[in-house]
Design an enzyme around this catalytic site. Structure first.
Site, PDB file in Angstrom:
ATOM      1  N   ASP A   1       6.722  35.656  14.721  1.00  0.00           N
ATOM      2  CA  ASP A   1       5.847  35.089  15.752  1.00  0.00           C
ATOM      3  C   ASP A   1       4.898  36.228  16.122  1.00  0.00           C
ATOM      4  O   ASP A   1       5.287  37.181  16.807  1.00  0.00           O
ATOM      5  CB  ASP A   1       6.635  34.615  16.974  1.00  0.00           C
TER       6      ASP A   1
ATOM      7  N   THR B   1       1.457  33.140  24.143  1.00  0.00           N
ATOM      8  CA  THR B   1       0.005  33.115  23.951  1.00  0.00           C
ATOM      9  C   THR B   1      -0.732  32.831  25.257  1.00  0.00           C
ATOM     10  O   THR B   1      -1.787  33.409  25.509  1.00  0.00           O
ATOM     11  CB  THR B   1      -0.399  32.011  22.951  1.00  0.00           C
TER      12      THR B   1
ATOM     13  N   ASP C   1      10.607  32.189  17.038  1.00  0.00           N
ATOM     14  CA  ASP C   1      10.846  32.731  18.383  1.00  0.00           C
ATOM     15  C   ASP C   1      12.172  33.488  18.462  1.00  0.00           C
ATOM     16  O   ASP C   1      12.315  34.422  19.243  1.00  0.00           O
ATOM     17  CB  ASP C   1      10.928  31.598  19.424  1.00  0.00           C
TER      18      ASP C   1
HETATM   19  C1  2IP Z   1       6.004  29.746  23.354  1.00  0.00           C
HETATM   20  C2  2IP Z   1       5.983  30.710  24.511  1.00  0.00           C
HETATM   21  C3  2IP Z   1       6.179  29.936  25.780  1.00  0.00           C
HETATM   22  C4  2IP Z   1       7.550  29.303  25.800  1.00  0.00           C
HETATM   23  C5  2IP Z   1       7.744  28.448  24.567  1.00  0.00           C
HETATM   24  C6  2IP Z   1       7.402  29.189  23.267  1.00  0.00           C
HETATM   25  O1  2IP Z   1       5.593  30.407  22.190  1.00  0.00           O
HETATM   26  O2  2IP Z   1       6.978  31.680  24.406  1.00  0.00           O
HETATM   27  O3  2IP Z   1       6.010  30.813  26.837  1.00  0.00           O
HETATM   28  O4  2IP Z   1       7.653  28.509  26.954  1.00  0.00           O
HETATM   29  O5  2IP Z   1       9.078  28.069  24.507  1.00  0.00           O
HETATM   30  O6  2IP Z   1       7.520  28.352  22.160  1.00  0.00           O
HETATM   31  P1  2IP Z   1       8.238  29.088  28.355  1.00  0.00           P
HETATM   32  O7  2IP Z   1       7.354  30.227  28.739  1.00  0.00           O
HETATM   33  O8  2IP Z   1       8.179  27.937  29.300  1.00  0.00           O
HETATM   34  O9  2IP Z   1       9.607  29.526  28.026  1.00  0.00           O
HETATM   35  P2  2IP Z   1       4.010  30.661  21.814  1.00  0.00           P
HETATM   36  O10 2IP Z   1       3.371  31.365  22.942  1.00  0.00           O
HETATM   37  O11 2IP Z   1       4.177  31.510  20.587  1.00  0.00           O
HETATM   38  O12 2IP Z   1       3.426  29.314  21.523  1.00  0.00           O
HETATM   39 CA    CA Z   2       6.539  31.601  20.303  1.00  0.00          CA
HETATM   40 CA    CA Z   3       2.998  32.577  18.908  1.00  0.00          CA
END
Ligand code: 2IP
Ligand code: CA
Ligand code: CA
Length: 359
Positions: A154, A159, A294
């Site tokens: 990742d 992001t 992740d």
């Molecule tokens: C996302 C990012 C988000 C998280 C989500 C991930 O990955 O880490 O913050 O949600 O689960 O898939 P939350 O912050 O509510 O836990 P990306 O930023 O790579 O799309």
């Molecule tokens: Ca992620």
């Molecule tokens: Ca990402």
């Protein structure tokens, strides 16, 4: 140089690219693009795709693939490397042997912005000195049979924090929002068993001194239980669980009833990082909003500390990894649809499994 050392180095290169794009305001504005609907994380109505994201992923693939050809075809990441410029032209972001070619490709993506393309190209081919990296290097050389391994990346986790980045800090020291919640995640797993083997987390925005950000890099090897932590790393339990701000009330109630308090922080990678560091006991997520990229690296680090990541619902077994085949729906195949529980301590993991399965 070993695979682990190479992963640490390339994670630092990734962090450098992410810092460059964030610190050069002009560059940053240029880079933000929207994701196409089919690729978007189902949790977001709108998601962001940045060139930094794709470029980091491709740089990791290129550097590691070049040094370890046997693993080259099994390095995958969250991002799709096709980029569309303002003219509707499609450009495939791929790092080539020749920096000039890479620069031209970037120039295309950047609608002819030579200065930006040059800055990024320099970073992609930069030599990273070990002393630049804030980590504890492995004392032993661990060798792996790369033909049996796959990698999930990742390039930028969190992001939305990377883009909007307004910092918030909990009194216990955990950052619930902001750039500190951004992480670069690299995980190596066994293609035969699906079990994580090596993990590297780089936190590019760890410290801010005189308006300059610096990072840190943590790693672990699940199979040999080696990692970048001093043996004395905090092992006192906190009775605190990290959760997403979107977590269900019902899950929170179950945790409270069993004397756990919760902290809502952004970033799946960051929440896993605070578990790894022992700032909280666990990360509980009941929804399908995390993916193989992740968790793979973080799970390897947790395993090196004696912990694990398991499914929150369903059969609650340990999370395993696979390669996606062409034609697979990536989001569907890679999603941890039963949610996850991550902890550094197996007793905590068992306790949480029980609590979360109860009515
Ligand atoms: C996302 C990012 C988000 C998280 C989500 C991930 O990955 O880490 O913050 O949600 O689960 O898939 P939350 O912050 O509510 O836990 P990306 O930023 O790579 O799309
Ligand atoms: Ca992620
Ligand atoms: Ca990402």
């Amino acid at each position: 140089m070993s695979l682990l050392e190479s992963l640490i180095i390339v994670s630092e290169k990734a962090a450098n690219i992410s810092r460059l794009c964030r610190q050069e305001e002009k560059l940053f504005e240029l880079l933000v693009q929207e994701k196409s609907e089919s690729e978007a994380n189902p949790r977001f109505v709108r998601d962001f795709k940045t060139l930094a994201d794709v470029l980091i992923q491709e740089t990791v693939k290129y550097d590691i693939g070049k040094k370890f050809p046997k693993i080259k075809d099994d390095i995958r990441g969250e991002e799709n490397n096709t980029f569309e410029n303002a003219l509707g032209e499609k450009v495939s972001v791929q790092i080539s042997e020749n920096p000039e070619e890479t620069k031209l490709m970037l120039q295309k993506v950047l609608d002819g912005n030579i200065e930006a393309a040059e800055m990024l190209t320099n970073e992609v081919y930069a030599e990273i000195a070990l002393k630049e990296i804030n980590t504890i290097f492995p004392k032993e050389n661990i060798s792996f049979d790369c033909s049996t391994l796959g990698i999930w990346i990742d390039p930028i986790d969190s992001t939305s924090e990377y883009i909007t980045g307004k910092e918030e800090r909990h009194e216990c020291g955990i950052y619930t929002k902001g750039l500190r919640c951004v992480t670069v995640l690299i995980g190596v797993y066994s293609k035969t068993t699906g079990i994580p083997v090596v993990g590297v987390i780089n936190q590019p925005f760890h410290q801010n001194t005189n308006l300059r950000w610096s990072g840190r890099c943590l790693w672990g090897v699940a199979t040999t239980r080696m990692n970048s932590f001093p043996p004395s790393i905090n092992s006192t339990l906190t009775n605190v669980v990290c959760i997403s701000s979107s977590e269900d009330e019902n899950i929170k109630k179950k945790l409270f009833k069993n004397n756990f308090s919760t902290i809502e922080a952004a970033g799946a990678g960051y929440k896993l990082l605070v578990v790894i560091l022992g700032l909280v006991d666990a990360y509980v997520l009941s929804k399908g909003t995390t993916f193989m990229w992740d968790t793979c690296g973080c799970q390897a680090i947790l395993m090196s500390l004696g912990g694990d990541i398991v499914q929150c619902c369903g059969n609650q077994s340990s999370i395993v990894y696979k390669n996606i085949e062409s034609g697979d729906n990536k989001i569907e195949v890679c999603c941890h649809s039963n949610g996850i529980i991550a902890a550094r301590n197996v007793e905590v993991l068992s306790k949480l499994k029980e609590i979360l399965q109860s009515d």
